[in-house]
Design a protein around this motif. Structure first.
Motif, mmCIF file in Angstrom:
data_model
loop_
_atom_site.group_PDB
_atom_site.id
_atom_site.type_symbol
_atom_site.label_atom_id
_atom_site.label_comp_id
_atom_site.label_asym_id
_atom_site.label_seq_id
_atom_site.Cartn_x
_atom_site.Cartn_y
_atom_site.Cartn_z
ATOM 1 N N ALA A 144 -21.699 36.169 35.225
ATOM 2 C CA ALA A 144 -22.545 36.480 34.080
ATOM 3 C C ALA A 144 -21.639 37.108 33.039
ATOM 4 N N SER A 145 -21.591 36.508 31.874
ATOM 5 C CA SER A 145 -20.785 37.141 30.825
ATOM 6 C C SER A 145 -21.564 38.350 30.347
ATOM 7 N N THR A 146 -20.864 39.343 29.842
ATOM 8 C CA THR A 146 -21.579 40.566 29.480
ATOM 9 C C THR A 146 -21.463 40.815 27.995
ATOM 10 N N GLY A 147 -22.188 41.846 27.574
ATOM 11 C CA GLY A 147 -22.065 42.250 26.180
ATOM 12 C C GLY A 147 -22.819 41.345 25.234
ATOM 13 N N GLN A 148 -22.645 41.619 23.933
ATOM 14 C CA GLN A 148 -23.401 40.880 22.937
ATOM 15 C C GLN A 148 -22.882 39.446 22.825
ATOM 16 N N VAL A 149 -23.768 38.554 22.451
ATOM 17 C CA VAL A 149 -23.310 37.183 22.230
ATOM 18 C C VAL A 149 -22.439 37.187 20.983
ATOM 19 N N LYS A 150 -21.295 36.561 21.075
ATOM 20 C CA LYS A 150 -20.379 36.648 19.939
ATOM 21 C C LYS A 150 -20.853 35.782 18.791
ATOM 22 N N LEU A 151 -20.503 36.199 17.583
ATOM 23 C CA LEU A 151 -20.901 35.436 16.401
ATOM 24 C C LEU A 151 -20.291 34.037 16.444
ATOM 25 N N VAL A 170 -35.313 50.414 19.000
ATOM 26 C CA VAL A 170 -36.021 49.890 20.171
ATOM 27 C C VAL A 170 -35.530 48.483 20.476
ATOM 28 N N GLN A 171 -35.343 47.709 19.395
ATOM 29 C CA GLN A 171 -34.947 46.314 19.577
ATOM 30 C C GLN A 171 -33.548 46.219 20.195
ATOM 31 N N ARG A 172 -32.593 46.984 19.663
ATOM 32 C CA ARG A 172 -31.218 46.950 20.209
ATOM 33 C C ARG A 172 -31.231 47.427 21.657
ATOM 34 N N PHE A 173 -31.999 48.495 21.878
ATOM 35 C CA PHE A 173 -32.097 49.110 23.189
ATOM 36 C C PHE A 173 -32.598 48.074 24.191
ATOM 37 N N TYR A 174 -33.578 47.315 23.743
ATOM 38 C CA TYR A 174 -34.198 46.316 24.624
ATOM 39 C C TYR A 174 -33.265 45.136 24.851
ATOM 40 N N VAL A 175 -32.668 44.628 23.764
ATOM 41 C CA VAL A 175 -31.879 43.404 23.877
ATOM 42 C C VAL A 175 -30.701 43.601 24.835
ATOM 43 N N ALA A 176 -30.120 44.817 24.823
ATOM 44 C CA ALA A 176 -28.982 45.077 25.715
ATOM 45 C C ALA A 176 -29.359 44.754 27.161
ATOM 46 N N SER A 177 -30.545 45.240 27.588
ATOM 47 C CA SER A 177 -30.940 45.003 28.980
ATOM 48 C C SER A 177 -31.471 43.588 29.160
ATOM 49 N N SER A 178 -32.276 43.149 28.199
ATOM 50 C CA SER A 178 -32.966 41.875 28.359
ATOM 51 C C SER A 178 -31.966 40.734 28.487
ATOM 52 N N ARG A 179 -30.938 40.786 27.619
ATOM 53 C CA ARG A 179 -29.954 39.710 27.608
ATOM 54 C C ARG A 179 -29.244 39.658 28.962
ATOM 55 N N GLN A 180 -28.895 40.838 29.468
ATOM 56 C CA GLN A 180 -28.157 40.896 30.724
ATOM 57 C C GLN A 180 -29.040 40.447 31.889
#
Length: 1507
Positions: free
Chosen positions: A929-936, A1105-1115
């Motif tokens: 599983a790649s981690t972190g934000q999806v790169k631009l 809230v959105q950033r907080f959520y996306v970090a976990s949701s994406r992973q």
């Protein structure tokens, strides 16, 4: 007080209960005393008494264990009892007042406290009962305390206001009562300790949901901990909670399977009754018995009733799912509160005399209603998603269980790819549908309610709007139906494509050796193009439907307003009418949009349902075809009496009239030509074939060794132990007997080495020996061995026969049935069966058969001339060599992990007992599983794939649409503020015209962007698939050995599907909701500039809230998708090995393993759905705040606001909540789905082979013409950190020479051929063919001009012709000639379709020997100057082998032939023999001179009895 009034005057009752002047038309409102003492006291009591019976029933059925008395529980009980005492004190005080007091109290002072007291008693009892049933936090009680407190608060306020008249006792008791209520409410928010013996106590990482308090559950607060963890660092496996017990496979799957079986039984019973009518009159009119076939004909006319899978699903998941319906009804009704309050607010702004508290009251009401609506909606979604999740678990489990018992005829109707699709795609379809299914009844309900309110608002002119809507429905229905047909077509193409990909990946080595990659790439691309054509049509339809969706609400509004204004010129469109109607139209938009979606989703699910039903109703293997109970006193271990067997009921039998009796403990050899039914005989004994007549009895349990070894992807040790308990001494004994000890020494981590999928890192011989070791270790009564010695070399074969199979072996007391081509073992067999065309023509001991002068003895004499041998030697078996590679992992996953067995160099360097590190033995890389934000860069890659210009145009059209839409609504608000002159608005026609024109512009823009987005998506999808396919095919062999095929197939199936259909629509929705939110904010700011204070603040919360959520949701999404692959990999593996799993009776263990993998996957999925709900609740609250503030500021500034602007602002604000939630959902969906692009691009960065074609190739046209091979100083290694596998080889082979290559296991025989084909590039040195250095050539130039007949005969599904000549470069005559030389002509001509005979997946419907001959035919067709034979005749009998050898001698007379030798007699007449030892040239000379030298070759020849 009030009772007397009621008695006195019937007319004034209302006045006393509610006095409007006192409660409403006043600046300081208050309720009457009477109302407070009756309604406010009875309301909570009524609630509790209504809920209690249902709640008690529920608790009886859901016992979670027993909770010990805790301080919390004691406190709750004490408060309940105190409240009860207070109520009774009030009752007694009333009695006391009656007897002592001057004035008699009203009856209400007796009735209300009595009722309240009883209710408190009930509440206290409930608290205790809940504790005994293990409820840690109760919603029912919390709502009760809350209601009681709210009602008491009203009374509390009025008591404070009326401090003039004080009744000391009643006031005192009331204040104590109020304080206790507060305490009770507070206590009921807390959660109790877990019950005794609960699951959570045993679990290492239990899900906190069960122990969470009611408030935490409705707001999904309990997941916050995980979100915090995910925000601090990317989530990993260990952070995930265990699944709740009721979501696990072992609970969910059996329920469905049991219901489905019941359905099937029901259908069977009804079918049987029908045919029995005929059976009763056993004789027909002529008096002859009715034949069975006639009965079947009689039965046919009635259409057989299918068992209903839908009903089974409903029974299993219905009850839990029904809760969601209740939530949905409440939510639907609450939806209409918004427009009603908007109406009241506009009225309030227009009426300047209204007291200002009313405005605040409306605002508060709006806030409360929207919040309750939000909570209920999220709870509803939660129930739906959990049901969906359970449904998927159940379907995967049911399909897996079915796949283990399905008969081979049925197995042929569905390929591996299709069955995997049932699990992945179809199960997913159901999951998606379940969230929407309630819309089927909820949408019409919403429409009816909306129309009712609209009628009240605008009268009959609403009908115009309704007419427009009704017209839209068939348009959408037609589009949905069309989409369905496209869907089915696309699924079909997709199945074919995945099936082909699966085969290509399984046979990738052959593709590379034959340089066939391009032919197959074109085949895949062709299927893909037809898929894209369908997608394109679907995209045009999609653009149409988006156009109708987006324009429908506008057209409805336009037509309604037009009719309303034109019917009567005194109809004035004021703010209240226009904006309340708009708000209602906006509500209408949702169900109308959803209906077509739900219908198409249902249609898709019905297609899936049918596919599942067909699969689950396939016929199963006859359980009774083989009897395992021993016949008393029978000496026979196996007996078949008059057996007739076929692979399916419809085909002609393969084995005819077999009668065999095999005594216990005997060794039986089965011999016969290729395709004579030897393997089928074993299948019949295993019960894999359909028994048409006769009986089969096998005493005791069976172990089975198939002809092609089936190896699991796990460690070598697990492969041998195969789920049996550990017995170390026996294990060591088995390893030695099966000659695996030397291999264990060489493997990087000994028996802890991980074996790749299908055993890619073991050689054929090793696989076969592991397969044999597995059977021996299991220690069963009967052994069925299907030619286990064909893949091992002579001395190993002899060792195994002596140690394991023969009269002195480990299995000497067991019954052994050995299918073999090895004549030298036959004298030691107790019984020999000779098979010809499915019948046993001769049987008896070796001596008997030799004496009878039959076909057997004749055959034996012909070949014993070739193999004059004594009994103890075996030469027919192949010299077993490593056509493949054992890998040893390395700590860094990036390094290629392929290695070679004898890498360790000279044996003396390697101490034999060195501690092996299991980490070294890792081979396959799990999907990471790649981690972190999806790169631009990923987004940029996608935009480039679409085309930058097209993306830009889409964006412009988007912007235009939204600007026009905003302006049209603003225009409407200006219109409503037009002054009214003589009861009519003068400019209304001009207003109407402009409004209509704006609408039209909107429509055009929508159609434009919808089309450009869809087309862009398809362009991108074509480009990405092409490049991924090319990248994968360009990868070297080592890449395929490292990467499980499951991962690759997952990329081509799931990720491509996402790119095809999900990403374009998600981006469209994301853009739409983003512009909606921005538009709403702009309008609200124009109307009430004060909101500017709040919006940035709320915006920040929202963003956080959105950033907080996306970090976990994406992973979580990544973890989920990574844990999905193993389900399919395991399933794939199981499908290939079903016969072995069944033979060993290991079904249960495999089912458990599959369940465990599914649960592991759902462990990541469950938190991700809860995280979605967590987010939605928080965002909706932010949205609700914005709405309330917009309303509040409008109330504050009502002097300066025009009703039109205010109506506009609030109707936009009401939409805002939905848009906001949608926006975050979409933005996180965009992020999680764009990961598909990232994973598809992943393979563009892996290492690649050399170029296929060299641009400036200066090859002479017919090269190689002579076929001289000159090898100079050649070495090659499998990995740069390992010793060379072969080093410093210097040999020169002249054109037309025949060279045999021999050597012990791991001497580097195949490494040499791999080097010749550049499957592995040289480490140093060169190979020249006809003077051209092969390292300078393109790979295809090289590989297409030399031919190999590989060790594993690989076929692809498709026609025979395609398998021989995928590029269509030869004529039919040439092909027939090649078949004639390879001795297949008679077989192929006997097939009904001749050359277009369909081979099944992997060539399953041809015997292994026939496949081998087909590979020979391929070589004959290509007829190149150099031919390499790689153990090519391992699986054929002696006779066929001789034919092959003579063909090669005659047809390849002037070619250079390199043979990796197995049966030494085949190379005794070769020009020269190359003997390799430990990767170096040991000897190289003609066979006669080598024998004269008495070196290594002489020893081998002596072992084989040739000298």
């Amino acid at each position: 007080c009030c009772w007397q009034v009621v008695k006195d005057t019937g007319g004034n009752t209302l006045f006393w209960l509610t006095d409007w002047n006192r409660t409403w038309y006043t600046a300081n409102p208050d309720l009457t005393q009477c109302f407070q003492n009756t309604v406010l006291v009875w309301l909570p009591c009524l609630y509790l008494w209504m809920c209690a019976p249902l709640y008690l029933l529920y608790l009886r059925g859901h016992d979670r264990g027993y909770i010990c008395m805790s301080h919390l529980n004691k406190a709750k009980t004490a408060v309940g009892l105190l409240l009860w005492i207070i109520c009774w004190a009030d009752v007694f005080y009333s009695f006391w007042e009656r007897s002592h007091g001057s004035r008699v109290p009203a009856p209400v002072y007796l009735v209300s406290p009595t009722l309240l007291g009883l209710t408190m008693l009930l509440a206290t009892m409930l608290i205790q009962y809940e504790r005994m049933k293990g409820v840690q936090s109760s919603g029912v009680m919390l709502i009760y305390w809350l209601l009681a407190l709210l009602c008491a608060t009203v009374t509390f306020r009025s008591k404070i206001l009326q401090l003039s008249a004080v009744y000391v006792w009643r006031y005192t008791t009331f204040y104590i009562y109020y304080a206790l209520l507060l305490v009770a409410l507070f206590l009921s928010c807390l959660t109790d300790q877990p019950p005794l013996f609960s699951q959570a106590v045993k679990d290492s990482n239990p899900c906190p949901e069960l122990g969470a308090s009611f408030l935490s559950r409705i707001t999904f607060w309990w997941i916050t901990n995980m979100m915090m963890t995910g925000y601090k660092h990317p989530l990993e496996e260990k952070d995930l909670w265990s699944l709740n017990p009721e979501d696990r496979s072992h609970r969910v799957v059996p329920q469905l399977v049991c219901r489905w079986n019941a359905e099937c039984q029901k259908v069977k019973r009804s079918g049987v009754q029908y045919s029995r009518k005929r059976l009763c009159g056993e004789k027909d009119k002529d008096g002859r018995a009715v034949e069975e076939s006639e009965i079947l004909i009689v039965k046919n006319p009635q259409k057989t009733k299918e068992p209903s899978l839908l009903w089974a699903l409903c029974l299993t998941f219905g009850p839990y799912f029904l809760i969601s319906c209740l939530y949905k009804i409440i939510q639907d009704i609450l939806m209409f509160v918004g427009p009603e309050i908007l109406r009241l607010l506009i009225r309030f702004v227009n009426n300047s005399s209204a007291p200002s508290w009313q405005g605040y009251f409306y605002t508060a009401l709006l806030f409360i209603c929207t919040c309750v609506q939000s909570l209920i909606l999220q709870k509803y979604f939660h129930v739906c998603f959990v049901s969906g999740m359970r449904l998927r678990t159940a379907i995967i489990g049911a399909v897996y269980r079915k796949a283990l018992v399905i008969s081979s005829a049925a197995r042929r109707t569905s390929t591996v790819g299709e069955i995997v699709n049932l699990m992945s795609v179809d199960a997913q379809r159901f999951m998606d549908l379940i969230t929407y299914i309630n819309m089927i009844w909820s949408a019409p309900l919403q429409v009816v309610l909306a129309l009712y309110f609209l009628w009240q608002n605008l009268g009959p002119s609403v009908l115009a709007g309704v007419a427009v809507m009704v017209l839209m429905v068939p348009v959408n229905a037609v589009i949905a139906m069309k989409t369905k047909t496209y869907q089915v077509a696309q699924m079909k193409s997709k199945d074919n494509r995945i099936k082909l990909m699966n085969e290509m990946l399984n046979g990738i080595k052959v593709l590379k050796l034959y340089a066939w990659e391009l032919a197959f790439k074109d085949k895949v691309s062709e299927i893909r193009e037809s898929e894209l054509r369908v997608l394109k049509k679907a995209a045009y339809l999609g653009a149409m439907s988006t156009f109708t969706w987006v324009c429908a609400p506008f057209l409805v509004a336009l037509s309604t307003f037009t009719v309303y204004v034109l019917i009567d010129e005194h109809n004035v469109l004021d703010a209240q009418k226009a904006f309340v109607s708009l708000a209602l139209f906006n509500i209408l938009r949702f169900p109308l949009n959803m209906l077509p979606m739900v219908i198409s989703s249902m249609v898709q699910a019905s297609v899936s349902l049918k596919r599942l039903r067909v699969f689950l109703s396939h016929e199963e293997l006859q359980e009774d075809s083989v009897e395992h109970k021993a016949v008393a006193g029978s000496p026979h271990s196996i007996s078949i009496v008059d057996g007739v067997f076929s692979w399916s009921r419809t085909e002609s039998p393969i084995l005819k009239k077999l009668t065999v009796h095999i005594p216990e403990g005997s060794l039986v050899a089965v011999v016969g030509h290729v395709g004579s039914g030897k393997s089928s005989l074993l299948s019949a004994l295993l019960g894999e074939m359909d028994k048409l007549e006769g009986t089969v009895t096998v005493k005791g349990w069976v172990a089975y060794v198939p002809q092609q070894a089936w190896i699991q992807n796990s460690t070598l040790k697990e492969n041998i132990m195969f789920g049996q308990e550990r017995r170390d001494s026996w294990y060591q004994c088995v390893v030695d007997a099966c000659a695996l000890r030397p291999d264990l020494e060489i493997l990087p981590a000994g028996d802890e080495t991980e074996i790749g999928e299908k055993g890619v890192n073991l050689s054929g011989g090793q696989k076969q020996r592991v397969s044999l070791a597995r059977a021996v270790y299991c220690d069963r009564a009967v052994y069925l061995l299907d030619d286990p010695l064909s893949a091992v070399d002579a001395h190993v074969g002899k060792h195994i026969f002596d140690q394991v199979i023969g009269p002195q072996g480990l299995l000497k007391d067991k019954t052994r049935v050995l299918v073999t081509h090895g004549l030298s073992y036959l004298p030691q067999a107790d019984l020999i069966l000779v098979m010809v065309e499915g019948q046993i023509t001769e049987m008896g001991s070796y001596q008997q058969l030799m004496a009878t002068e039959g076909a057997f003895s004749e055959f034996q004499r012909t070949y014993s001339a070739v193999d004059h041998t004594d009994n103890n030697v075996v030469y027919l078996l192949c010299v077993f060599h490593f056509h493949c590679i054992v890998s040893c992992g390395s700590s860094s996953p990036g390094v290629s992990t392929v290695s070679k067995l004898s890498q360790m160099g000279k044996e003396d360097k390697v101490p034999s007992k060195k501690a092996k590190n299991p980490e070294v033995g890792k081979l396959t890389e799990a999907d990471k599983a790649s981690t972190g934000q999806v790169k631009l860069s990923v987004f940029w890659a996608y935009l480039k794939a679409i085309g930058v210009l097209l993306s830009f145009i889409s964006l412009l059209l988007f912007l235009a649409h939204h600007l026009v839409s905003l302006f049209s609504n603003y225009w409407l608000s200006l219109w409503t503020d037009d002054p009214v002159v003589n009861g009519t608005q003068p400019n209304r026609l001009m207003r109407l015209g402009v409004y209509g024109g704006l609408g039209l512009t909107q429509g055009v823009a929508v159609f434009g962007y919808s089309l450009s987005m869809s087309i862009g998506g398809i362009l991108a999808s074509r480009y990405l698939h092409e490049s991924m396919l090319y990248d994968v095919l360009r990868s070297p062999m080592s890449f395929f050995e490292r990467t499980p095929s499951g991962n690759l197939v997952n990329r081509f199936a799931k990720e491509m599907d996402t790119i095809d259909s999900v990403i374009p629509s998600i981006i469209k929705m994301f853009m739409g909701s983003m512009f909606n939110v921005m538009g709403a904010c702009v309008i609200i700011l124009i109307a009430t500039p004060l909101v500017a204070i709040i919006i940035p603040f709320l915006g920040l919360i929202y963003f956080f809230v959105q950033r907080f959520y996306v970090a976990s949701s994406r992973q979580l999404k990544r973890l989920e998708s990574v844990s999905r692959s193993p389900i399919y990999t395991h399933f794939n593996e199981t499908l290939l090995g079903t016969s072995v799993i069944r033979a060993f009776g290991e079904q249960e263990r495999f089912i458990r393993e599959s369940d465990q993998r599914v649960d592991h996957n759902q462990k990541a999925y469950y938190p991700s759905i809860v995280a979605n709900r967590w987010l939605a609740v928080r965002l909706e609250f932010v949205g609700n705040f914005i709405v309330s503030f917009a309303a509040l500021f409008a109330v504050i500034a009502r002097e300066s606001l025009s009703p039109g602007i205010m109506g506009l602002a609030i109707s936009y604000a009401l939409q805002l909540t939905a848009s906001l939630t949608w926006l975050v959902r979409m933005s996180s969906d965009v992020e999680t789905n764009i990961v598909a692009v990232e994973r598809v691009k992943e393979y563009s960065d892996t290492e690649k082979e050399a170029e296929w074609k060299q641009e400036s190739s200066s090859l002479p046209p017919g090269w190689p013409t002579k076929g001289c091979i000159d090898i100079r100083g050649f070495s090659l290694r499998y990995r740069h950190d390992l010793d060379p596998a072969i080093h410093n080889i210097n040999i020169n082979i002249n054109g037309g020479e025949k060279v045999g290559i021999v050597g012990r296991t791991g001497a580097g025989k195949s490494s040499l051929t791999l080097g010749l084909f550049r499957i592995i590039e040289a480490a140093e040195g060169h190979i020249f063919i006809d003077g051209v250095d092969i390292a300078q050539l393109g790979l295809h130039d090289l590989r297409s001009r030399i031919t190999i007949i590989p060790q594993d005969p690989v076929l692809f599904s498709g026609s025979l012709r395609m398998n021989l000549d995928p590029f269509d470069s030869y004529s039919d005559e040439e092909i027939w000639r090649a078949l004639e030389y390879s001795h297949l002509k008679s077989f192929v001509s006997s097939l009904p379709n001749k050359l277009s005979h369909e081979c099944s997946e992997g060539g399953e419907n041809l015997s292994v020997g026939q496949r081998q001959l087909l590979c020979l035919a391929r070589a004959l067709l290509r007829k190149t100057q150099i031919l390499v034979l790689d153990e090519a005749t391992a699986a054929v009998d002696m006779e066929t082998d001789n034919l092959i050898q003579s063909t090669i001698r005659s047809q390849f007379e002037d070619c250079t032939v390199l043979t990796i030798a197995h049966r030494l007699n085949t190379i005794m007449d070769y020009t020269r023999v190359l003997v390799l030892d430990k990767g170096e040239t040991a000897e190289f000379d003609s066979p006669s001179s080598l024998i004269a030298q008495r070196g290594a070759f002489y020893k081998m020849a002596r072992d084989a009895g040739l000298v």
